[in-house]
Structures are given as C-alpha cells and as structure tokens.
Design an enzyme around this catalytic site. Structure first.
Site, PDB file in Angstrom:
ATOM      1  CG  ASP A 263     -46.038  89.815 -38.313  1.00 51.34           C
ATOM      2  OD1 ASP A 263     -46.868  88.883 -37.958  1.00 51.34           O
ATOM      3  OD2 ASP A 263     -45.689  90.834 -37.544  1.00 51.34           O
TER       4      ASP A 263
ATOM      5  CE1 TYR B 216     -48.365  95.550 -31.152  1.00 51.10           C
ATOM      6  CE2 TYR B 216     -47.796  93.486 -31.323  1.00 51.10           C
ATOM      7  CZ  TYR B 216     -47.670  94.615 -30.482  1.00 51.10           C
ATOM      8  OH  TYR B 216     -47.044  94.243 -29.201  1.00 51.10           O
TER       9      TYR B 216
END
Ligand SMILES: [Cu+2]
Length: 738
Positions: A355, A436
């Site tokens: 990420d 998320y």
C-alpha cells in the site's frame, strides 16, 4: 537535463524551518510549501499531446537526513544536517516508462547545490523502476472493449453491461501487482457491480464472479490481449471458448451480488435503549497538559518528548523520542503494509497490495473532531505532493491525552487502598487507502512504554462465493469474506544508552533441577535462559509459543546499580503470533522479505534506510529495495541496531506492539503522577483521602466547548486504490454512474 532545472527551481521553494525556541530545529520536518510550477517543457518530442506521454514530477519532498549527519546535531556537537530534496520524475515520453529518484541539495540553492540520482539507499543499485501502468485511460477503454465482447452475456447474467457508456452498471478492472515477465504484464480482472450513486469502494463487496486474464504489456493498446476466462470453477482458453460454452445447453449461471442498503454505511437495526441520551465523554477542563511546537512539530508530554515527521509514502514518523531527557528511539515509523489474499479464483489468488504505492501520507485524511479523536485533541496539518505541487491535509494528525478508564495501579490492604489513574497520550493519523482506512496510533504511557497500534476499518475486498469454502466464510448472497493476511512493517531504530546496542534474548524454559535442599530429588520447575542475538545470520525472529522468549535492546556497557542491563523490550500486545502465511508468493516475488517473520534485527546503516519501497510494487520480482539482502552476516554485538517489527495478525482489525522499559529505571516512573489517591479507612469509615496534590477542576464547564465543530470540516481528496497515477491524486477512472 531540462527537468533537472525545474527540480532545482521547485526545490528552492522548500520552506526551510528556522530555529524555534525552545525546541531545536526539526531536521525531519517536511517542506510545508512548494510553489506550483508549470513545466511546459517537460514534454518530449514524441509529438503526442496526451498527458500520459508527458514526463511528470511525481514527488518533491524533504529527503530524510542521514542519521550519521543528524545525530551529532541532536547531541549538540554538530551543525544541523544539510537539507536535500528527494525528487522523483516519472518518464513517460518513452516506450519504456520508468520512475527515477533524484536528490537536490544542499538547500537553499547555492554554488554547492547539485542534482544527482538518488541511489544510495536502494540496494538494487539505482532508485529507478519500470512503470507498466501509464496509459490508464487506455486500459479502461481496453477493459470496456472486453466488456463489450461479452455484453450479451453480462446482460443475461446481471442485467448490466460495461462498454464505456453512460448507462453501464457494472465494470471490469485488473489488480495489483501486475505479473511482470519478459515482454508481458499479466493481470486477472473481474467484473464488479457498480455502486449506486457516488463511486466508492463499496464495489469491493460487489464481485460478480467472472474473471478474465489480460496481458497489457507495452504502450500500444492494440497489442494488448485476452488470455482466458474463468467462471464457476471452469477455465476457458479464450473468449470464443467461453462464449461457446455459455450458449451451450446446460451452462450453469450463478447469482449476482447486488448493491443495496446491506452494503451501505447507515445506522441500521432497531434503535438501542437509552441511546438518545448524550453519551459520556472526557473533557479537558483546564486545557492541554502537553506542549506542541506546531512549526517544528515537537511535542512534550510528561516525561516524553519527540518530533513528528511526515512523508508521502509512509505518512507519520516519530524521531528522537526521549524519556526523562534520555533518547530511547531515534526513528519509529511505518515501512509497508501488505494485504495478501487467497482464493480458488485467479484474481483474488493473485492480489497482494503493497500500500505504500498509494502513499499513506498522500491519503492521510482530515480527521473528524469528536469521532476520530476526542474534541479536546490538538490537530496538526500535514502536506503531501501531487499534481506537481505540495498540498495540505488539514487537521490530519491529532494529539490528545485521555484517561483509559481502568486503573494503572491498584493495591488494597486491611486499612488502605491505593489507585492510580492510567493517563495515556496518543498521536494519531488516519490513511484512507482504497477500501481500507488505516488508523495509526502511537501511545505513550507514564511508565515509559510506547505502544504502536494499527486499526483497520472500511470495506473488505470480498470474493465471489463459488467453490471456495476453504478460503473464507459465506457472508451474503454470493459473497465470501475472503481470507487474507494483513502484514504491517515498522522500523524501530532504538538507541538505548547510546548507539552501541545488543539484542538480549531471554527465554523461560521448563527444567528439572536438583537443589542442595531437595534431598537428591529432581524438582520440575522453570528458569531463565539468557543469551544474545549476535549476528544478522540469526536475526530473523518469530515470537515463541506461550510468549516464552522476550527480546530486549540493551547496551552491554550500561548496567543499573544492581548489575542488570538497562534495556527496552519489544513485544506483541495482541496475542496472535502469525506472519504472512503464504510462502514464496508468486505475486510478491522478491518484495516480501520483511513479511516472513515477526521481528528482524539489523545493523543501522544510512544505506539501509527502509525495508521496502513503493517502487517495489511496480515490479515485485525486481525490487529497488530487497530486504533479504540486508541480512549479510554482520555482527549485532554492541552495534547501532534497527528492528523491523510487524504487529501481529489483525484480530478484530486491531494490532499492537509494545516497547517497554526493562530494568531501565530503578523506580517506576509512573509513580510520579499526581493522578492517584490513597484512601485509608478504619472502623467502617474513611480516615483520609490522600490526593498527592492533584486537583479536580471546579469551574462550570460549558459542554458546548466539548462538542465537535463539524461545521469546520473541509473534506479531502478522493484517491482510488487503483489505478496509480502519480501526477493526479484526484484521478477517478471514468466509470459509469460517476
Ligand atoms: Cu482485511
């Protein structure tokens, strides 16, 4: 190089912090401002005017100063380290696009200033990586063409089509990382329901279970190709084979996952009893009990002090953490976060999101007062680079002290009870990465402990439910909860009693002993086995079962008056002890070396700055930082140690590790707090309540001052997880319904 000149110009605009009383200059402060620069000359002679053929400045931010330069300054026997900018250019005016890092400095611009490739902390040898995702609109168009090739099927299955038209109600996309091999860049795409209304990551719970394998290598979309289909457990070699099967008698059609209130974020269910009564909340009746130098991002709370830094890739970092004036940590910050999925379907099976490519700092959103953090929190701004300029995330870090609501200490006897409140100081930021949201906390405790905590919330990336009960639980009509590991890696550069450190290992072992008093009998018991992790050959560590082994950073030359090593212990707070379950992941290739164990110890080097790089994600088999290569047999005996730790597996979406003093203090530092009471009693009544000088606020508190000021909320940019477009953080793929 023309772009180099513009980098020099851009770097000149870095806002250089001046010395601010009382805290020394923060060598890790991000530049607060970078003038927007129009760089018309960046276009090459390609003759194309599409922006995806332009070279772009992907990043200009402060280059983290080397520890070797910063430490003398912090210790008061050296000048402030020279400031350099880290700048990245994505070269797209070429058939083989790449991104490359440069360092510009020293700043401000002088005759000493140079522009040079930034290579020294990339152990690939060069801070340069091929980029296979540059023509993103062309990719979307390509997927729409695939959608059109099966429009009759998607219409029949889900009453929807994806053809790049305004009335499309489904879409198709591929996933990271691309599987790169010789002249191929392969991904599996899946059809997804498109959420009603605004585009958001709710799509992550609307998979439709039809997958297509594509190769999008090269910059000529006419050469991109389809390499197979997968549906209901069956692989079809090409579109023709899939279509033929679909229109044959007996073809089994599965159901869809359809958007609805179940997938949306609203209050639902029957109201809870008494829930209309205002909820309890903490207030700060006499103002904060901590100090913040906003300009230098320097913080003091009780016995702690530290600096906050912030960068695009990993967000918030802390430097020079001191307790009672003694440095215990030089650097503490996130390195990388991985979500590795598994399923019987080819898309979810290959998904391994790294990420930092999204940029935790870039997506560190404005916090919601009173909800993300208590209303009484102090909020700080952060800055990030996008669209060739530096922008500000307002109120994106919060700092607050609160009472945890449970006693820190308690002891009762026949005539007295003593209780100490547990006051904790928290520094928090939140990064919204695709489906998320990551909630990052550093928590400071009165006893000198620090907890590093990550909480995850948002939408799961669900899988389509078909023959995959071994890979998750069925959670909706045609939906699998889809198992996956989250592995999050932190760098922890501890300096305990200076930089000459060793890693002590203490194991509780069962044993059978004969003692002088045991009359010759064996006694079944346990004892401590103490040793040191002396070399990088043995420094990839897993937590032991039953928490039998602890690891403590000590200086062998620094003993307390009882002859014990003064140290700080690293241990998991949450009980699970897992690391990445998948071994030799075909998606991660050489980029997941930091995810295979719980704890790693390495000798500190300026040339080994990070365990990962966002650029690894662009070609995982050819990473710019290969963590495994750091383990080259160096001694860890009385060296400057760096630990890389991953909080254990997400349990209830929370994960936490602790950095705890061990024989470091002769006293218990938390005893210094006035927030305690000793109540003595006798004969059935109170004798005395000793409050140690603590005060209770007696003012009339206006509860309006504790109410969150939601009117002040500005909102923030929307950054989708995919695709990656470094020069446009607000890029949203052109999708139907948007
Ligand atoms: Cu998850």
């Amino acid at each position: 190089m023309q772009l180099g000149i513009y980098l020099l110009v851009a770097a000149t605009a870095l806002d250089l912090s001046v010395l601010a009383y009382p805290s020394p200059e923060n060598p890790w402060t991000r530049p607060e401002r970078l003038a927007a620069r129009n760089v018309p000359e960046r276009r090459s002679g390609s003759g194309l005017s599409n922006c995806h053929w332009d070279n772009v400045i992907a990043l200009v931010e402060l280059l983290q100063p080397n520890k070797s330069a910063a430490l003398p300054y912090l210790n008061g026997n050296g000048n402030a380290p020279d400031r350099y900018a880290r700048a990245a250019i994505q070269f797209q005016a070429t058939d083989e696009p790449y991104i490359q890092d440069y360092m510009v400095g020293p700043l401000p611009i002088s005759s000493r200033t140079t522009l040079q490739p930034l290579n020294y902390y990339y152990n690939k040898g060069v801070g340069k990586q091929r980029v296979y995702h540059t023509d993103l609109q062309a990719e979307i168009k390509f997927y729409a063409q695939i959608g059109a090739s099966v429009a009759d099927i998607t219409l029949d299955l889900w009453n929807g089509t994806f053809m790049g038209l305004a009335n499309d109600s489904i879409y198709l996309k591929g996933f990271e990382p691309l599987r790169i091999s010789h002249r191929s860049a392969v991904t599996w795409g899946q059809f997804w329901g498109f959420p009603i209304g605004n585009p958001d990551d709710r799509a992550a719970v609307l998979p439709l279970g039809l997958y297509v394998k594509v190769d999008i290598y090269g910059r000529d979309p006419s050469k991109w190709s389809v390499h197979g289909w997968f549906y209901n457990g069956i692989f079809y070699r090409n579109t023709r084979a899939f279509r033929k099967a679909y229109f044959s008698p007996g073809f089994k059609k599965l159901g869809a996952n359809v958007d609805g209130p179940w997938a949306q974020l609203n209050r639902e269910g029957d109201p809870l009893p008494m829930d209309t009564v205002a909820a309890p909340l903490q207030v700060q009746p006499e103002g904060p009990r901590f100090g913040v130098d906003v300009k230098e991002k320097y913080v003091e709370w009780m016995d702690f002090s530290f600096y906050i830094s912030f960068n695009r890739d990993t967000g918030m970092r802390l430097f020079d953490i001191k307790f009672r004036g003694e440095r215990i940590i030089y650097e503490l910050g996130l390195e990388e976060a991985l979500s590795h999925y598994a399923s019987n379907d080819p898309m979810q099976s290959g998904v391994a999101f790294l990420d930092t490519l999204e940029g935790f700092g870039r997506v560190a959103f404005e916090l919601v007062q009173g909800y993300d953090c208590p209303s009484h929190a102090t909020f700080l701004n952060t800055s990030f680079f996008t669209n060739e300029e530096t922008r500000t995330h307002l109120n994106s870090i919060c700092l607050f002290e609160m009472d945890t609501g449970h006693p820190l200490q308690r002891y009762a006897s026949s005539n007295a009870v003593s209780v100490t409140k547990s006051m904790v100081f928290t520094v928090r930021s939140v990064s919204a990465v695709g489906n998320y949201d990551f909630i990052f906390d550093y928590e400071f405790y009165l006893d000198g402990s620090i907890h590093v905590t990550v909480r995850l919330s948002g939408y799961i990336q669900a899988a389509y439910w078909a023959h995959n009960s071994d890979y998750g639980f069925k959670i909706h009509d045609n939906l699998s909860g889809s198992m996956h590991d989250h592995v999050i890696n932190y760098k922890l550069d501890m300096d305990v009693n200076g930089t000459a450190n060793s890693l002590m290992k203490t194991t509780v072992v069962p044993t059978k002993e004969r003692y002088p008093w045991s009359n010759g009998d064996w006694v079944n018991t346990m004892k401590l086995r103490k040793s040191f992790v002396n070399n990088e050959r043995h420094s990839k560590i897993n937590w032991s079962p039953n928490s039998a082994t602890t690891y403590t950073v000590v200086n062998k030359d620094a003993l307390n008056k009882y002859g014990e090593y003064r140290g700080y212990r690293i241990s998991p707070v949450t009980s699970s002890t897992t690391f990445l379950t998948v071994q030799d992941s075909a998606s991660l290739k050489k980029s997941g070396g930091w995810a295979t164990h719980n704890l790693y110890a390495l000798k500190q080097k300026d040339t080994e700055l990070h365990s990962a790089s966002p650029y690894n994600n662009l070609d995982t088999g050819n990473p710019v930082v290969n963590f495994d290569k750091y383990f080259d047999g160096e001694s860890l005996d009385q060296e400057d140690l760096v630990l890389y730790d991953r909080p254990p597996q997400m349990i209830n979406a929370r994960s936490s590790m602790a950095i705890v003093p061990q024989n470091f203090h002769l006293d218990n530092p938390s005893r210094a707090t006035r927030q305690q009471v000793r109540v003595t009693f006798g004969g059935g009544k109170l004798a005395q309540a000793e409050k140690f000088g603590s005060r209770h606020a007696t003012c009339n508190f206006d509860m309006n001052n504790a109410a969150p000021n939601l009117e002040a909320y500005k909102g923030d940019l929307v950054v989708p997880k995919y695709p990656f477009l470094p020069n446009n953080a607000t890029f949203v793929p052109v999708l139907p319904g948007s």
